[in-house]
Scaffold this motif. Structure first.
Motif, short mmCIF file in Angstrom:
data_model
loop_
_atom_site.label_atom_id
_atom_site.label_comp_id
_atom_site.label_asym_id
_atom_site.label_seq_id
_atom_site.Cartn_x
_atom_site.Cartn_y
_atom_site.Cartn_z
N GLY A 496 5.29 2.87 7.36
CA GLY A 496 5.62 2.63 5.95
C GLY A 496 6.84 1.74 5.80
O GLY A 496 6.89 0.86 4.92
N TRP A 506 1.96 -5.18 4.13
CA TRP A 506 1.64 -4.07 3.23
C TRP A 506 0.23 -4.19 2.67
O TRP A 506 -0.47 -3.19 2.52
CB TRP A 506 2.66 -4.02 2.09
CG TRP A 506 2.28 -3.11 0.96
CD1 TRP A 506 2.14 -3.45 -0.35
CD2 TRP A 506 2.01 -1.70 1.03
NE1 TRP A 506 1.78 -2.36 -1.10
CE2 TRP A 506 1.70 -1.27 -0.29
CE3 TRP A 506 2.00 -0.77 2.06
CZ2 TRP A 506 1.37 0.05 -0.58
CZ3 TRP A 506 1.67 0.55 1.77
CH2 TRP A 506 1.37 0.94 0.47
N GLN A 510 -2.39 -1.28 3.26
CA GLN A 510 -2.98 -0.62 2.10
C GLN A 510 -4.50 -0.52 2.23
O GLN A 510 -5.10 0.51 1.90
CB GLN A 510 -2.60 -1.37 0.82
CG GLN A 510 -2.81 -0.57 -0.44
CD GLN A 510 -2.19 -1.25 -1.65
OE1 GLN A 510 -1.89 -2.44 -1.62
NE2 GLN A 510 -1.99 -0.49 -2.71
N ILE A 513 -5.19 2.31 4.88
CA ILE A 513 -4.97 3.68 4.44
C ILE A 513 -5.92 4.07 3.31
O ILE A 513 -6.30 5.24 3.19
CB ILE A 513 -3.50 3.93 4.05
CG1 ILE A 513 -3.05 3.03 2.90
CG2 ILE A 513 -2.60 3.77 5.24
CD1 ILE A 513 -1.62 3.26 2.46
N ASP A 514 -6.32 3.10 2.48
CA ASP A 514 -7.35 3.39 1.47
C ASP A 514 -8.65 3.79 2.15
O ASP A 514 -9.33 4.73 1.72
CB ASP A 514 -7.57 2.19 0.57
CG ASP A 514 -6.46 1.99 -0.45
OD1 ASP A 514 -5.67 2.95 -0.65
OD2 ASP A 514 -6.37 0.90 -1.04
N GLN A 517 -8.33 7.30 3.65
CA GLN A 517 -8.39 8.37 2.66
C GLN A 517 -9.77 8.53 2.06
O GLN A 517 -10.09 9.59 1.52
CB GLN A 517 -7.36 8.10 1.55
CG GLN A 517 -5.93 8.35 1.98
CD GLN A 517 -4.97 8.39 0.81
OE1 GLN A 517 -4.47 7.37 0.38
NE2 GLN A 517 -4.71 9.56 0.29
N ALA A 549 -2.17 8.94 6.17
CA ALA A 549 -2.20 7.96 5.07
C ALA A 549 -1.13 8.21 4.01
O ALA A 549 -0.41 7.28 3.63
CB ALA A 549 -3.60 7.91 4.46
N ARG A 553 1.89 5.72 2.75
CA ARG A 553 1.86 5.22 1.38
C ARG A 553 3.15 5.55 0.63
O ARG A 553 3.77 4.68 0.01
CB ARG A 553 0.66 5.80 0.64
CG ARG A 553 0.46 5.21 -0.75
CD ARG A 553 -0.66 5.93 -1.50
NE ARG A 553 -1.93 5.86 -0.81
CZ ARG A 553 -2.76 4.84 -0.88
NH1 ARG A 553 -2.45 3.77 -1.60
NH2 ARG A 553 -3.91 4.87 -0.23
N TYR A 554 3.58 6.80 0.68
CA TYR A 554 4.75 7.20 -0.11
C TYR A 554 6.03 6.61 0.46
O TYR A 554 6.96 6.29 -0.30
CB TYR A 554 4.84 8.73 -0.17
CG TYR A 554 3.95 9.34 -1.22
CD1 TYR A 554 4.44 9.67 -2.47
CD2 TYR A 554 2.61 9.58 -0.96
CE1 TYR A 554 3.62 10.23 -3.44
CE2 TYR A 554 1.77 10.14 -1.92
CZ TYR A 554 2.29 10.45 -3.16
OH TYR A 554 1.47 11.00 -4.12
N LEU A 557 5.94 2.95 -0.77
CA LEU A 557 6.16 2.86 -2.21
C LEU A 557 7.60 3.22 -2.58
O LEU A 557 8.20 2.62 -3.48
CB LEU A 557 5.18 3.78 -2.94
CG LEU A 557 3.71 3.36 -2.90
CD1 LEU A 557 2.84 4.37 -3.63
CD2 LEU A 557 3.52 1.97 -3.50
#
Length: 671
Positions: A496, A506, A510, A513-514, A517, A549, A553-554, A557
């Motif tokens: 991350g 990124w 993204q 990880i999409d 998930q 994931a 992501r967090y 972000l």
């Protein structure tokens, strides 16, 4: 993100010192009790059987009463649930007939087809028209590509069965969640009643309530849709409540000033004003419904979920991966369409004839009719030709076999090293802890993080686990979840950080990880079992792959959301790149990283129930055994124990995130 407030940059030094002293004292008392308390209070280490509360028996008896004796006067409870099932069955059968089976006359093997289903070309064309209406040529091309992928890889028939159930479950979930959210917004007592129910719906493993759903609604796709609604509806309810509360008060006052009734104010002012966040709720219902397709296949749903489950039973990784990617393709289509409709500005309605007002509908009807006529002459138009299907399943299965053959000794050495030096010692440590001491320490931690209410909640939930006889299995669950979460965070946080520092990276991360998930959780089990056999290590590998994931992501972000003014201030002060990262960015992103840790724990717990299929001996196995024995009480008690662990972790991590925001002087985020 708000800037730092000088008054709240750091807590007072005396408060910090007192806090550290309290923590040291609590841990010291716990250590003394752990080392020397067994002789003084043996009951604190092994929960006495005489104190066990027979919750499982009570639940089973309640289910029998509901099924056999509960009545509303004119009809019984069982008749009511079967009526609900029959009502849901009607739109499902219509959707299934249109997309998969065609319209049939008769039942079973004697049924004859009156009308064929929609042609595969017609379905793709209709979805492409919807995509073009909502998002233009690019979205239409994406829809065609995804659905074409499903057809080319031989997943069309199963995908249409899955799509039929999704087209029924999603509208029901959206409408039900919207109505519940509006009711919670209007009446405070409804919100207070719904909040714990929604918490349980989101934290109890799906396996735990499959047996009650089967008993009440029968075996088949309808029961699967009901289970999907229980799983997918809570986010829509929560988002609806939050969205309505965020509507500016000026709009509310304006609606009252122009004389709107309560109903008009809700449906013509509040709901339209909250359209964007409500569409996020719709997106969540779609994604969670697709996450349920494999579990739903266990109770008669069929479709792509059944294909993945069959591949898992045969350890056919390639076939399972292709069916899993077909689910990802459907998820991508429905996700992008829903987001496009949320962003779309529709403008003024078109005047003129019906054809001028509804050109896309006219084009869709014409396409369906033309494809149906051509399908009578050219079979390839009606059904995708088998000769044109391709498959990479054998390739992926061979890749896993090649890794297994050539790197068996290396993989076995890694597995044994981690088992002997990390997993087993940590498991023994947790199982040796006194339950009474753990309950007391959790209560103290809750009090320090969130006050007496959080202390009471955590103590009650931990005591419930012990009182229902689930303590040992719960500690095994905590051990697997804890190790998996730690490894997922060790992988996810650095990835991350790297993704946040480089915008180009990124975008690719993204996408990955999409996909991670959206892939069904069962897909992760197959390569893990093929490479490492069954056991705790295999479960850990699968959980880490599924739960990494949100950690990525967090973290990304949080770092990307740091106020640019603070970064510029750091540069002006001469901070190096590493100092900028460690002393500014990571500190300010800590609340988001903690929320990412929270989501990683939730993902790990949801996956642990599925890893019971590979031999773990935790609460997940208890839930799975209850499912195989059709024991609703046993399954729900184990599921409630999992929910207790999830709620304790959720509340404490949220409290920690709030405290971190308060220390940094950042604005509180409403959730």
């Amino acid at each position: 993100m708000a800037s730092l407030s000088p008054a709240t940059q750091a807590p007072a030094p005396k408060f910090r010192q007192v806090s550290v002293v309290l923590w040291i004292a609590a841990l010291g008392l716990f250590w003394l009790f752990w080392k020397h308390g067994a002789g003084l209070a043996p009951w604190a280490f092994d929960y006495p059987r005489a104190w066990t509360v027979p919750v499982a028996r009570w639940i089973s008896q309640a289910m029998k009463w509901l099924l056999n004796d509960a009545t509303f006067g004119l009809f019984t409870f069982e008749q009511a649930t079967r009526f609900i099932a029959a009502v849901i069955e009607v739109p499902y059968q219509v959707a299934l007939s249109l997309l998969s089976t065609g319209f049939l006359e008769g039942q079973g093997s004697t049924a004859t087809q009156i009308l064929p289903p929609l042609s595969w070309l017609a379905v793709i064309a209709v979805f492409a028209l919807i995509g073009h209406r909502a998002g233009g040529v690019r979205l239409a091309a994406l829809v065609v590509g995804c659905l074409g992928f499903v057809a080319v890889f031989g997943q069309w028939t199963s995908a249409m069965v899955t799509l039929a159930s999704i087209l029924v479950a999603v509208p029901l979930g959206v409408v039900g969640g919207l109505l519940l959210g509006i009711a919670a917004y209007r009446w405070l007592w409804v919100e207070r009643v719904l909040r714990p129910i929604l918490d349980l719906m989101q934290t109890i493993p799906v396996f735990a309530y499959l047996v009650p759903v089967l008993i009440l609604f029968g075996f088949g796709p309808t029961a699967a849709i009901v289970a999907t609604l229980i799983y997918a509806m809570p986010p829509m309810t929560r988002i609806t409540l939050l969205a309505l509360r965020r509507v500016p008060s000026e709009l509310h006052d304006l609606g009252q000033m122009v004389g709107c009734t309560r109903r008009q104010l809700t449906w013509k002012v509040l709901v339209p004003s909250a359209r964007d966040p409500l569409m996020v709720g719709v997106n969540q219902v779609i994604m969670l419904s697709l996450n349920m397709v494999i579990i739903a296949s266990m109770i008669g749903a069929g479709g792509l979920g059944f294909d993945v489950l069959a591949a898992l039973r045969k350890l056919d990784f390639g076939a399972g991966l292709e069916a899993g990617f077909a689910i990802v393709a459907l998820a991508l289509v429905l996700d992008q369409l829903s987001q496009a409709f949320a962003r779309k500005s529709w403008g003024q309605p078109v005047q003129g004839s019906w054809a001028h007002r509804h050109p896309y509908l006219l084009a869709a009807l014409a396409t369906v009719a033309l494809a149906a006529l051509l399908g009578l002459v050219v079979p390839a138009v009606q059904s995708y030709p088998k000769t044109l299907e391709i498959s990479t399943g054998t390739f992926w299965s061979n890749v896993v076999k090649w890794i297994n053959v050539n790197y068996f000794d290396t993989l076995e050495a890694i597995k044994n090293a981690l088992l002997l030096n990390l997993l087993i010692p940590f498991k023994r440590f947790l199982l040796s802890l006194p339950w009474a001491g753990v309950v007391a320490l959790l209560a103290f931690a809750g009090w320090r993080l969130g006050g007496w209410r959080l202390a009471v909640l955590t103590a009650f939930l931990a005591l419930f686990i012990a009182a229902t006889g689930q303590w040992e299995k719960a500690m095994t669950t905590v051990y697997l979840c804890g190790i998996s979460t730690m490894i997922a965070m060790l992988i996810g946080v650095p990835v991350g950080i790297a993704a946040a520092e480089k915008a180009g990276l990124w975008r690719w991360v993204q996408v990955v990880i999409d996909t991670l998930q959206t892939l069904p959780s069962f897909v992760y089990l197959m390569p893990a079992v093929m490479l490492f056999r069954v056991g705790d290590f295999t479960a850990m590998i699968a959980v880490v792959a599924f739960a990494v994931a949100p950690a990525i992501r967090y973290t990304a972000l949080g770092l990307r959301g740091v106020d640019p003014r603070l970064i510029e201030a750091g540069r002006a002060m001469g901070c190096t790149r590493s100092q900028m990262l460690t002393r500014i960015k990571l500190r300010l992103a800590l609340p988001e990283i903690l929320l990412g840790l929270n989501q990683t724990v939730m993902f790990a717990l949801s996956m642990l129930v599925i890893t019971a299929l590979v031999g773990t001996r935790d609460l997940g196995q208890e839930v799975y055994i209850a499912l195989t024995k059709a024991d609703p009480g046993r399954g729900l008690v184990a599921g409630l124990a999992v929910a207790c662990i999830a709620i304790i972790a959720d509340r404490m991590l949220h409290a920690g995130a709030r405290n971190a925001r308060a220390r940094l002087g950042l604005a509180e985020v409403q959730e």
